[in-house]
Design a protein around this motif. Structure first.
Motif, PDB file in Angstrom:
ATOM      1  N   ILE A 134      18.537 -22.078  11.345  1.00 19.64           N
ATOM      2  CA  ILE A 134      19.607 -22.985  10.927  1.00 19.64           C
ATOM      3  C   ILE A 134      20.891 -22.219  10.636  1.00 19.64           C
ATOM      4  N   LEU A 135      20.762 -21.073   9.968  1.00 18.67           N
ATOM      5  CA  LEU A 135      21.938 -20.280   9.593  1.00 18.67           C
ATOM      6  C   LEU A 135      22.616 -19.653  10.806  1.00 18.67           C
ATOM      7  N   LEU A 136      21.898 -19.531  11.905  1.00 19.64           N
ATOM      8  CA  LEU A 136      22.424 -18.875  13.089  1.00 19.64           C
ATOM      9  C   LEU A 136      23.687 -19.554  13.605  1.00 19.64           C
ATOM     10  N   SER A 137      23.755 -20.870  13.493  1.00 14.67           N
ATOM     11  CA  SER A 137      24.900 -21.611  14.034  1.00 14.67           C
ATOM     12  C   SER A 137      26.193 -21.346  13.272  1.00 14.67           C
ATOM     13  N   SER A 138      26.088 -20.873  12.020  1.00 10.69           N
ATOM     14  CA  SER A 138      27.288 -20.622  11.219  1.00 10.69           C
ATOM     15  C   SER A 138      27.618 -19.138  11.108  1.00 10.69           C
ATOM     16  N   GLY A 139      26.784 -18.268  11.693  1.00  9.75           N
ATOM     17  CA  GLY A 139      27.044 -16.829  11.644  1.00  9.75           C
ATOM     18  C   GLY A 139      26.715 -16.186  10.318  1.00  9.75           C
ATOM     19  N   ILE A 140      25.957 -16.855   9.471  1.00  7.47           N
ATOM     20  CA  ILE A 140      25.570 -16.327   8.158  1.00  7.47           C
ATOM     21  C   ILE A 140      24.194 -15.680   8.282  1.00  7.47           C
ATOM     22  N   SER A 141      24.082 -14.447   7.851  1.00  7.47           N
ATOM     23  CA  SER A 141      22.794 -13.760   7.922  1.00  7.47           C
ATOM     24  C   SER A 141      21.871 -14.267   6.818  1.00  7.47           C
ATOM     25  N   TYR A 142      20.577 -14.077   7.031  1.00 15.51           N
ATOM     26  CA  TYR A 142      19.614 -14.535   6.030  1.00 15.51           C
ATOM     27  C   TYR A 142      19.752 -13.768   4.725  1.00 15.51           C
ATOM     28  N   SER A 143      20.011 -12.458   4.826  1.00 17.00           N
ATOM     29  CA  SER A 143      20.180 -11.651   3.614  1.00 17.00           C
ATOM     30  C   SER A 143      21.404 -12.103   2.821  1.00 17.00           C
ATOM     31  N   GLU A 144      22.486 -12.436   3.531  1.00 17.03           N
ATOM     32  CA  GLU A 144      23.694 -12.936   2.866  1.00 17.03           C
ATOM     33  C   GLU A 144      23.428 -14.282   2.202  1.00 17.03           C
ATOM     34  N   PHE A 145      22.672 -15.128   2.881  1.00 13.78           N
ATOM     35  CA  PHE A 145      22.317 -16.431   2.334  1.00 13.78           C
ATOM     36  C   PHE A 145      21.534 -16.286   1.025  1.00 13.78           C
ATOM     37  N   CYS A 146      20.511 -15.400   1.050  1.00 10.01           N
ATOM     38  CA  CYS A 146      19.692 -15.203  -0.151  1.00 10.01           C
ATOM     39  C   CYS A 146      20.505 -14.611  -1.305  1.00 10.01           C
ATOM     40  N   GLY A 151      20.147 -21.644  -3.536  1.00 10.97           N
ATOM     41  CA  GLY A 151      19.971 -22.314  -4.818  1.00 10.97           C
ATOM     42  C   GLY A 151      21.220 -22.936  -5.389  1.00 10.97           C
ATOM     43  N   LYS A 152      22.351 -22.845  -4.709  1.00 12.33           N
ATOM     44  CA  LYS A 152      23.602 -23.399  -5.226  1.00 12.33           C
ATOM     45  C   LYS A 152      23.856 -24.778  -4.626  1.00 12.33           C
ATOM     46  N   ASP A 153      24.481 -25.673  -5.443  1.00 10.06           N
ATOM     47  CA  ASP A 153      24.830 -26.980  -4.917  1.00 10.06           C
ATOM     48  C   ASP A 153      26.179 -26.914  -4.210  1.00 10.06           C
ATOM     49  N   LYS A 154      26.621 -28.028  -3.701  1.00  6.74           N
ATOM     50  CA  LYS A 154      27.833 -28.062  -2.879  1.00  6.74           C
ATOM     51  C   LYS A 154      29.072 -27.607  -3.648  1.00  6.74           C
ATOM     52  N   SER A 159      34.979 -21.773  -2.098  1.00  3.95           N
ATOM     53  CA  SER A 159      35.911 -22.691  -1.441  1.00  3.95           C
ATOM     54  C   SER A 159      36.379 -22.191  -0.080  1.00  3.95           C
ATOM     55  N   GLU A 160      36.307 -20.871   0.138  1.00  6.66           N
ATOM     56  CA  GLU A 160      36.779 -20.334   1.415  1.00  6.66           C
ATOM     57  C   GLU A 160      35.831 -20.644   2.577  1.00  6.66           C
ATOM     58  N   LEU A 161      34.631 -21.089   2.255  1.00 11.42           N
ATOM     59  CA  LEU A 161      33.692 -21.454   3.316  1.00 11.42           C
ATOM     60  C   LEU A 161      34.148 -22.742   4.000  1.00 11.42           C
ATOM     61  N   SER A 162      33.929 -22.813   5.307  1.00 11.39           N
ATOM     62  CA  SER A 162      34.285 -24.025   6.037  1.00 11.39           C
ATOM     63  C   SER A 162      33.318 -25.156   5.697  1.00 11.39           C
ATOM     64  N   ARG A 163      33.733 -26.361   6.047  1.00 15.68           N
ATOM     65  CA  ARG A 163      32.893 -27.526   5.781  1.00 15.68           C
ATOM     66  C   ARG A 163      31.558 -27.421   6.537  1.00 15.68           C
ATOM     67  N   LYS A 164      31.634 -26.941   7.772  1.00 12.08           N
ATOM     68  CA  LYS A 164      30.423 -26.775   8.579  1.00 12.08           C
ATOM     69  C   LYS A 164      29.492 -25.742   7.959  1.00 12.08           C
ATOM     70  N   ALA A 165      30.051 -24.623   7.486  1.00 14.57           N
ATOM     71  CA  ALA A 165      29.230 -23.570   6.892  1.00 14.57           C
ATOM     72  C   ALA A 165      28.516 -24.070   5.647  1.00 14.57           C
ATOM     73  N   LYS A 166      29.220 -24.845   4.824  1.00 11.31           N
ATOM     74  CA  LYS A 166      28.598 -25.403   3.613  1.00 11.31           C
ATOM     75  C   LYS A 166      27.450 -26.347   3.972  1.00 11.31           C
ATOM     76  N   LYS A 167      27.675 -27.146   5.004  1.00  5.03           N
ATOM     77  CA  LYS A 167      26.631 -28.079   5.434  1.00  5.03           C
ATOM     78  C   LYS A 167      25.399 -27.328   5.919  1.00  5.03           C
ATOM     79  N   VAL A 168      25.604 -26.246   6.663  1.00  2.00           N
ATOM     80  CA  VAL A 168      24.495 -25.441   7.171  1.00  2.00           C
ATOM     81  C   VAL A 168      23.740 -24.779   6.027  1.00  2.00           C
ATOM     82  N   ILE A 169      24.473 -24.238   5.054  1.00  2.00           N
ATOM     83  CA  ILE A 169      23.854 -23.572   3.901  1.00  2.00           C
ATOM     84  C   ILE A 169      23.000 -24.554   3.105  1.00  2.00           C
ATOM     85  N   LEU A 170      23.533 -25.737   2.863  1.00  3.37           N
ATOM     86  CA  LEU A 170      22.782 -26.744   2.112  1.00  3.37           C
ATOM     87  C   LEU A 170      21.544 -27.199   2.876  1.00  3.37           C
TER      88      LEU A 170
END
Length: 298
Positions: A134-146, A151-154, A159-170
């Motif tokens: 899932i994270l692959l589409s936004s360019g966020i690595s799994y280690s960066e995600f963890c 565990g964070k809500d929206k 704030s610097e994250l794009s709307r798409k990136a936030k949706k992917v993270i959630l």
């Protein structure tokens, strides 16, 4: 002296081959048969004045109950026939033999004690793999995600994250572990839009398929009984068309039941067994390598 040839075995083999050809022919042409019957009914009723019977009459209620009972009976009878015939399907036989062979080897070797541990590790590996995909589409690595986002809500996300990136993270954060136990592997599917370790259990699939088929059957029976043909010229033709329309409901229901039963064994059960075999082979490698290999790989 040459031994007597067993003609009984030969005749039985020919009979089974003939039955298989008939079944395969029926399955391959069932859509054409139903379409032809539908076209016939549609053409026939054009020569009639069509109306609906009153839904509150005794005759309508009795006809509806009888037709519905016949539809249910035909559906389950042909479903059972389809399942029994599918037991000789090559794909099912191959999947069954491979599964029993691998399971038997593991039982004889006494290596099933760690199967529960393997299932736990497999579920963990599958969860990580699903999040990474899932994270692959936004360019966020799994280690960066963890490290930064898990565990964070929206509102808590940067704030610097794009709307798409936030949706992917959630979306990645909402993923839950799949369910896998030793009992699932030792007792006997994937839809492209579903995330499962094993394909759907064939018994559950059969129940769901039956309910899906019987609901439209109920509706179809209701309206089939309600059709009344008013005579234009020939009274006997009106009765004939009414009968054909009602019988069409039973034939359609029976064909759906047969296909459900046949596919439940030849496709659903065979796929389920293949999944179990694949995971048991991974467990075999896992146990032999002493935890030195990954339990899960896409």
């Amino acid at each position: 002296m040459q031994e007597n040839f067993d003609f009984t075995t030969l005749n039985e083999s020919r009979r089974i081959t003939a039955v298989k050809k008939t079944v395969n022919g029926f399955i391959g042409n069932i859509g054409i048969i139903i379409a032809a019957m539908t076209l016939f009914c549609a053409a026939a009723v054009f020569f009639m004045d069509i109306s609906l019977a009153s839904f509150v009459t005794v005759n309508f209620s009795l006809s509806f109950v009888i037709l519905l009972f016949c539809a249910y009976t035909i559906y389950f009878s042909l479903a059972d026939t389809g399942m029994r015939l599918a037991l000789s399907d090559k794909s099912y036989i191959k999947a069954k033999e491979e599964y029993e062979e691998v399971k038997g080897e593991l039982r004889k070797s006494g290596k099933l004690e760690r199967l529960g541990e393997f299932c736990h590790e497999y579920v963990k590996g599958e969860l990580v793999s699903a999040k990474k995909e899932i994270l692959l589409s936004s360019g966020i690595s799994y280690s960066e995600f963890c490290e930064k986002y898990s565990g964070k809500d929206k509102n808590a996300l940067p704030s610097e994250l794009s709307r798409k990136a936030k949706k992917v993270i959630l979306s990645a954060d909402r993923i839950k572990p799949v369910h896998l136990t030793p009992d699932m592997l030792l007792s006997v599917g994937h839809n492209s839009g579903e995330r499962r370790v094993l394909r759907k259990n064939p018994e559950k699939t059969r129940l769901i398929s039956a309910l899906r088929a019987l609901i439209p059957t109920t509706v179809t029976s209701f309206f089939a009984v309600s059709i009344v043909c008013s005579v234009i010229k020939e009274p006997s033709s009106a009765v004939f068309i009414e009968c054909i329309i009602k019988l069409f409901t039973l034939i359609w229901t029976g064909s759906k039941g047969f296909l459900m039963g046949y596919n439940n064994i030849s496709i659903d059960t065979a796929a389920y067994l293949s999944d179990c075999t694949d995971i048991l082979l991974r467990f075999k490698s896992y146990e032999s390598a002493g935890d030195q290999i990954s339990t899960f790989s896409p």
